[in-house]
Design a protein around this motif. Structure first.
Motif, PDB file in Angstrom:
ATOM      1  N   GLN A   1      -7.631 -19.946   1.649  1.00 14.84           N
ATOM      2  CA  GLN A   1      -7.131 -18.597   1.441  1.00 14.84           C
ATOM      3  C   GLN A   1      -8.070 -17.581   2.064  1.00 14.84           C
ATOM      4  O   GLN A   1      -9.270 -17.817   2.195  1.00 14.84           O
ATOM      5  CB  GLN A   1      -6.982 -18.292  -0.056  1.00 14.84           C
ATOM      6  CG  GLN A   1      -5.735 -18.862  -0.675  1.00 14.84           C
ATOM      7  CD  GLN A   1      -4.464 -18.182  -0.195  1.00 14.84           C
ATOM      8  OE1 GLN A   1      -4.502 -17.066   0.307  1.00 14.84           O
ATOM      9  NE2 GLN A   1      -3.350 -18.856  -0.333  1.00 14.84           N
ATOM     10  N   VAL A   2      -7.485 -16.489   2.472  1.00 15.62           N
ATOM     11  CA  VAL A   2      -8.249 -15.388   3.062  1.00 15.62           C
ATOM     12  C   VAL A   2      -7.981 -14.129   2.247  1.00 15.62           C
ATOM     13  O   VAL A   2      -6.844 -13.872   1.854  1.00 15.62           O
ATOM     14  CB  VAL A   2      -7.834 -15.168   4.533  1.00 15.62           C
ATOM     15  CG1 VAL A   2      -8.462 -13.895   5.084  1.00 15.62           C
ATOM     16  CG2 VAL A   2      -8.213 -16.375   5.386  1.00 15.62           C
ATOM     17  N   GLN A   3      -9.025 -13.384   1.998  1.00 10.16           N
ATOM     18  CA  GLN A   3      -8.889 -12.102   1.315  1.00 10.16           C
ATOM     19  C   GLN A   3      -9.240 -10.982   2.294  1.00 10.16           C
ATOM     20  O   GLN A   3     -10.218 -11.079   3.035  1.00 10.16           O
ATOM     21  CB  GLN A   3      -9.802 -12.019   0.095  1.00 10.16           C
ATOM     22  CG  GLN A   3      -9.452 -12.997  -1.014  1.00 10.16           C
ATOM     23  CD  GLN A   3      -9.924 -14.406  -0.705  1.00 10.16           C
ATOM     24  OE1 GLN A   3     -11.030 -14.612  -0.240  1.00 10.16           O
ATOM     25  NE2 GLN A   3      -9.072 -15.391  -0.980  1.00 10.16           N
ATOM     26  N   LEU A   4      -8.426  -9.946   2.266  1.00 11.11           N
ATOM     27  CA  LEU A   4      -8.637  -8.785   3.125  1.00 11.11           C
ATOM     28  C   LEU A   4      -8.744  -7.548   2.245  1.00 11.11           C
ATOM     29  O   LEU A   4      -7.856  -7.275   1.436  1.00 11.11           O
ATOM     30  CB  LEU A   4      -7.473  -8.619   4.101  1.00 11.11           C
ATOM     31  CG  LEU A   4      -7.206  -9.790   5.042  1.00 11.11           C
ATOM     32  CD1 LEU A   4      -5.910  -9.582   5.816  1.00 11.11           C
ATOM     33  CD2 LEU A   4      -8.367  -9.965   6.011  1.00 11.11           C
ATOM     34  N   VAL A   5      -9.815  -6.813   2.400  1.00  8.33           N
ATOM     35  CA  VAL A   5     -10.034  -5.608   1.610  1.00  8.33           C
ATOM     36  C   VAL A   5     -10.132  -4.410   2.543  1.00  8.33           C
ATOM     37  O   VAL A   5     -11.007  -4.353   3.405  1.00  8.33           O
ATOM     38  CB  VAL A   5     -11.307  -5.722   0.755  1.00  8.33           C
ATOM     39  CG1 VAL A   5     -11.532  -4.431  -0.028  1.00  8.33           C
ATOM     40  CG2 VAL A   5     -11.210  -6.909  -0.190  1.00  8.33           C
ATOM     41  N   GLU A   6      -9.215  -3.473   2.359  1.00 10.70           N
ATOM     42  CA  GLU A   6      -9.148  -2.293   3.213  1.00 10.70           C
ATOM     43  C   GLU A   6      -9.752  -1.092   2.507  1.00 10.70           C
ATOM     44  O   GLU A   6      -9.772  -1.012   1.275  1.00 10.70           O
ATOM     45  CB  GLU A   6      -7.692  -1.976   3.558  1.00 10.70           C
ATOM     46  CG  GLU A   6      -6.957  -3.076   4.270  1.00 10.70           C
ATOM     47  CD  GLU A   6      -5.592  -3.318   3.695  1.00 10.70           C
ATOM     48  OE1 GLU A   6      -4.713  -3.804   4.429  1.00 10.70           O
ATOM     49  OE2 GLU A   6      -5.400  -3.034   2.500  1.00 10.70           O
ATOM     50  N   SER A   7     -10.187  -0.144   3.300  1.00  8.47           N
ATOM     51  CA  SER A   7     -10.660   1.128   2.760  1.00  8.47           C
ATOM     52  C   SER A   7     -10.535   2.194   3.835  1.00  8.47           C
ATOM     53  O   SER A   7     -10.341   1.878   5.017  1.00  8.47           O
ATOM     54  CB  SER A   7     -12.125   1.012   2.298  1.00  8.47           C
ATOM     55  OG  SER A   7     -12.960   0.694   3.396  1.00  8.47           O
ATOM     56  N   GLY A   8     -10.638   3.444   3.405  1.00  6.53           N
ATOM     57  CA  GLY A   8     -10.690   4.540   4.362  1.00  6.53           C
ATOM     58  C   GLY A   8      -9.457   5.410   4.436  1.00  6.53           C
ATOM     59  O   GLY A   8      -9.458   6.408   5.158  1.00  6.53           O
ATOM     60  N   GLY A   9      -8.410   5.061   3.730  1.00  6.18           N
ATOM     61  CA  GLY A   9      -7.228   5.907   3.765  1.00  6.18           C
ATOM     62  C   GLY A   9      -7.464   7.213   3.025  1.00  6.18           C
ATOM     63  O   GLY A   9      -8.504   7.430   2.414  1.00  6.18           O
ATOM     64  N   GLY A  10      -6.490   8.091   3.110  1.00  4.74           N
ATOM     65  CA  GLY A  10      -6.612   9.366   2.417  1.00  4.74           C
ATOM     66  C   GLY A  10      -5.669  10.405   2.968  1.00  4.74           C
ATOM     67  O   GLY A  10      -4.731  10.090   3.703  1.00  4.74           O
ATOM     68  N   GLN A 114      -4.024  -5.330   0.885  1.00  2.72           N
ATOM     69  CA  GLN A 114      -3.210  -4.692  -0.147  1.00  2.72           C
ATOM     70  C   GLN A 114      -2.627  -3.370   0.330  1.00  2.72           C
ATOM     71  O   GLN A 114      -1.710  -2.841  -0.302  1.00  2.72           O
ATOM     72  CB  GLN A 114      -4.047  -4.469  -1.411  1.00  2.72           C
ATOM     73  CG  GLN A 114      -4.976  -3.256  -1.383  1.00  2.72           C
ATOM     74  CD  GLN A 114      -6.235  -3.461  -0.566  1.00  2.72           C
ATOM     75  OE1 GLN A 114      -6.479  -4.546  -0.019  1.00  2.72           O
ATOM     76  NE2 GLN A 114      -7.066  -2.427  -0.491  1.00  2.72           N
ATOM     77  N   GLY A 115      -3.126  -2.856   1.429  1.00  2.00           N
ATOM     78  CA  GLY A 115      -2.614  -1.610   1.989  1.00  2.00           C
ATOM     79  C   GLY A 115      -3.416  -0.407   1.539  1.00  2.00           C
ATOM     80  O   GLY A 115      -3.946  -0.374   0.423  1.00  2.00           O
ATOM     81  N   THR A 116      -3.524   0.567   2.415  1.00  2.00           N
ATOM     82  CA  THR A 116      -4.197   1.821   2.092  1.00  2.00           C
ATOM     83  C   THR A 116      -3.325   2.970   2.598  1.00  2.00           C
ATOM     84  O   THR A 116      -2.824   2.925   3.725  1.00  2.00           O
ATOM     85  CB  THR A 116      -5.616   1.869   2.694  1.00  2.00           C
ATOM     86  OG1 THR A 116      -6.284   3.058   2.271  1.00  2.00           O
ATOM     87  CG2 THR A 116      -5.614   1.812   4.218  1.00  2.00           C
ATOM     88  N   GLN A 117      -3.153   3.965   1.754  1.00  2.47           N
ATOM     89  CA  GLN A 117      -2.252   5.065   2.080  1.00  2.47           C
ATOM     90  C   GLN A 117      -2.940   6.062   2.996  1.00  2.47           C
ATOM     91  O   GLN A 117      -4.067   6.498   2.737  1.00  2.47           O
ATOM     92  CB  GLN A 117      -1.806   5.779   0.805  1.00  2.47           C
ATOM     93  CG  GLN A 117      -0.925   6.998   1.035  1.00  2.47           C
ATOM     94  CD  GLN A 117       0.459   6.636   1.535  1.00  2.47           C
ATOM     95  OE1 GLN A 117       1.104   5.724   0.998  1.00  2.47           O
ATOM     96  NE2 GLN A 117       0.953   7.353   2.546  1.00  2.47           N
ATOM     97  N   VAL A 118      -2.237   6.418   4.067  1.00  2.00           N
ATOM     98  CA  VAL A 118      -2.672   7.493   4.956  1.00  2.00           C
ATOM     99  C   VAL A 118      -1.597   8.564   4.913  1.00  2.00           C
ATOM    100  O   VAL A 118      -0.421   8.286   5.191  1.00  2.00           O
ATOM    101  CB  VAL A 118      -2.870   6.992   6.397  1.00  2.00           C
ATOM    102  CG1 VAL A 118      -3.098   8.168   7.344  1.00  2.00           C
ATOM    103  CG2 VAL A 118      -4.047   6.021   6.457  1.00  2.00           C
ATOM    104  N   THR A 119      -1.993   9.763   4.534  1.00  2.00           N
ATOM    105  CA  THR A 119      -1.059  10.878   4.455  1.00  2.00           C
ATOM    106  C   THR A 119      -1.559  12.005   5.350  1.00  2.00           C
ATOM    107  O   THR A 119      -2.703  12.458   5.193  1.00  2.00           O
ATOM    108  CB  THR A 119      -0.908  11.385   3.012  1.00  2.00           C
ATOM    109  OG1 THR A 119      -0.484  10.299   2.180  1.00  2.00           O
ATOM    110  CG2 THR A 119       0.107  12.505   2.932  1.00  2.00           C
ATOM    111  N   VAL A 120      -0.703  12.425   6.269  1.00  2.00           N
ATOM    112  CA  VAL A 120      -1.056  13.492   7.196  1.00  2.00           C
ATOM    113  C   VAL A 120      -0.178  14.695   6.867  1.00  2.00           C
ATOM    114  O   VAL A 120       1.058  14.604   6.919  1.00  2.00           O
ATOM    115  CB  VAL A 120      -0.849  13.077   8.659  1.00  2.00           C
ATOM    116  CG1 VAL A 120      -1.312  14.188   9.597  1.00  2.00           C
ATOM    117  CG2 VAL A 120      -1.606  11.779   8.953  1.00  2.00           C
ATOM    118  N   SER A 121      -0.819  15.782   6.514  1.00  2.00           N
ATOM    119  CA  SER A 121      -0.061  16.990   6.177  1.00  2.00           C
ATOM    120  C   SER A 121       0.158  17.818   7.443  1.00  2.00           C
ATOM    121  O   SER A 121      -0.734  17.944   8.278  1.00  2.00           O
ATOM    122  CB  SER A 121      -0.812  17.810   5.129  1.00  2.00           C
ATOM    123  OG  SER A 121      -2.065  18.223   5.625  1.00  2.00           O
ATOM    124  N   SER A 122       1.344  18.364   7.538  1.00  2.00           N
ATOM    125  CA  SER A 122       1.681  19.132   8.744  1.00  2.00           C
ATOM    126  C   SER A 122       1.295  20.587   8.602  1.00  2.00           C
ATOM    127  O   SER A 122       0.917  21.038   7.531  1.00  2.00           O
ATOM    128  CB  SER A 122       3.176  19.011   9.032  1.00  2.00           C
ATOM    129  OG  SER A 122       3.914  19.451   7.917  1.00  2.00           O
TER     130      SER A 122
END
Length: 122
Positions: A1-10, A114-122
């Motif tokens: 098994q492989v584990q992937l840990v993401e960071s840095g969204g915002g 697990q995914g990281t949310q990226v939100t870009v405001s216009s």
């Protein structure tokens, strides 16, 4: 098994920058590729940037010239530098890793973070 840990969204304003990181651990094979995909609710997940087995990079047309994928093999980490962000870049970003035998690159096992949310405001 492989584990992937993401960071840095915002949350960032249009025109801004973000850097995503993904660190892999576990049963990482000798032949792997890593990349990033994103998904908007109700739409299919799309690859945006990835390394190939030969070490070259591929980018979706929508991010070419703005996003850069890089990696630190010693740390089993892949990065996605996102510049000139647009509202339409808003999505959940997922890290991807494929393990494959050296005799058949098509016979890969695929893993997702697990995914990281990226939100870009216009």
């Amino acid at each position: 098994q492989v584990q992937l840990v993401e960071s840095g969204g915002g949350l960032v304003q249009a025109g801004g920058t973000l850097r995503l990181s993904c660190t892999a651990s576990g049963s990482i094979g000798s032949v792997t590729t890593m990349g990033w995909a994103r998904q908007i609710p109700g739409k299919q997940r799309e690859m945006v940037a990835a390394f190939t087995t030969s070490g070259t990079t591929n980018y979706a047309d929508s991010v070419k010239g703005r996003f850069t994928i890089s990696r630190d093999n010693a740390k089993n980490t892949v990065y996605l530098q996102m510049n000139s962000l647009k509202f339409e870049d808003t999505a959940v970003y997922y890290c991807n890793l494929r393990n494959m035998p050296h005799w058949d690159y098509s016979a890969y096992d695929e893993y997702w973070g697990q995914g990281t949310q990226v939100t870009v405001s216009s």
